[in-house]
Design an enzyme around this catalytic site. Sequence first.
Site, short mmCIF file in Angstrom:
data_model
loop_
_atom_site.label_atom_id
_atom_site.label_comp_id
_atom_site.label_asym_id
_atom_site.label_seq_id
_atom_site.Cartn_x
_atom_site.Cartn_y
_atom_site.Cartn_z
N ARG A 128 -15.58 26.15 -1.60
CA ARG A 128 -16.95 26.63 -1.87
C ARG A 128 -17.28 26.59 -3.36
O ARG A 128 -17.97 27.47 -3.87
CB ARG A 128 -17.14 28.04 -1.31
CG ARG A 128 -16.91 28.18 0.18
CD ARG A 128 -17.89 27.31 0.98
NE ARG A 128 -17.59 27.43 2.42
CZ ARG A 128 -16.80 26.60 3.09
NH1 ARG A 128 -16.22 25.59 2.46
NH2 ARG A 128 -16.58 26.76 4.38
N SER A 148 -22.94 32.70 6.14
CA SER A 148 -21.84 33.54 5.67
C SER A 148 -22.24 34.26 4.38
O SER A 148 -22.69 33.65 3.42
CB SER A 148 -20.59 32.70 5.41
OG SER A 148 -20.12 32.13 6.61
N GLU A 189 -20.89 34.58 -1.13
CA GLU A 189 -21.16 33.16 -0.87
C GLU A 189 -22.66 32.90 -0.98
O GLU A 189 -23.08 31.83 -1.40
CB GLU A 189 -20.65 32.74 0.51
CG GLU A 189 -20.79 31.26 0.78
CD GLU A 189 -19.94 30.76 1.92
OE1 GLU A 189 -20.43 29.91 2.69
OE2 GLU A 189 -18.79 31.20 2.05
#
Length: 299
Positions: A160, A209, A279
Amino acid sequence: MIANADMSKRTWFRTGGLAELLYHPEDEEELAEFLANLPEEIPLTVIGFGSNLLVRDGGVPGVVIRLPSKGFGNVHIVSDDILFAGAAVSAKRLAAEALRAGISGFHFYYGIPGGLGGVLRMNSGANGLETSDRVVEVHSLDHKGNRLIFLRNDMNYSYRYTGVSENLVFVSALLKGMKEDSYLIRTALNRVQRYRESVQPVGAKTCGSTFRNPKGMSAWRIIDDAGCRGLVYGGAQISPMHCNFMMNTGNASAYDLEFLGERVRQRVFGHCGIKLNWEIKRIGQFFPERKVVPLEFLY
């Protein structure tokens, strides 16, 4: 150019303040010229589909750039296993175009909300695959309008995370899959769709998320163990269906959502000593009397 653009209409959370100026360039050439002539002192923010974005209630100063599908939403089949796509192509459409071309390896995009620009920046992934597995080249513009091309290894991808400067606007990419039978690709797409619908609050106002998974662990399980399933603050709620999804139940402010996220971080840290990392990207300003204090400022 739109002055005082309502960002609540441009995020999946359906909340947030105003952008001082919102700019939709017609194409890459116009965007390059705009960037070359933008004074350096004016703040610049680039957003995508708003599927992984929380805009604070005080709004976003300066210029917000959002690439439209008209000038940045093309997909071209370059060869039996390579696609060229603009940054405003949705991940789901990219998966569908790969299916039509008989190119496998993109099925995981079918369950990812958002556009290619965002998934390139976030190294988005699912089902054991990540964007970095597909990238050949990423084409971008810097804040002076210069065109830059990065090969996959130049992107310094990790979980990520993209290691190139945030002062870049991703405009397109070359992506590589594998030639495969379309029936097998469709089967993989259907599997992704069924799984997503069975475990995620698909119809809710949510941004996917909320937190990144700690190494070797699942964020949702840690959140659940800390007693945060269904936790509510104002109009915001942690999904009872999936603990790593935060929802606007109808009238949440951006403050409600960010405050709830930080409350979850505090509870998790108190329960097991783990600091969850966001996130969801949070941008803009708080109202002076409505500032959220992050976990890092408390310990």
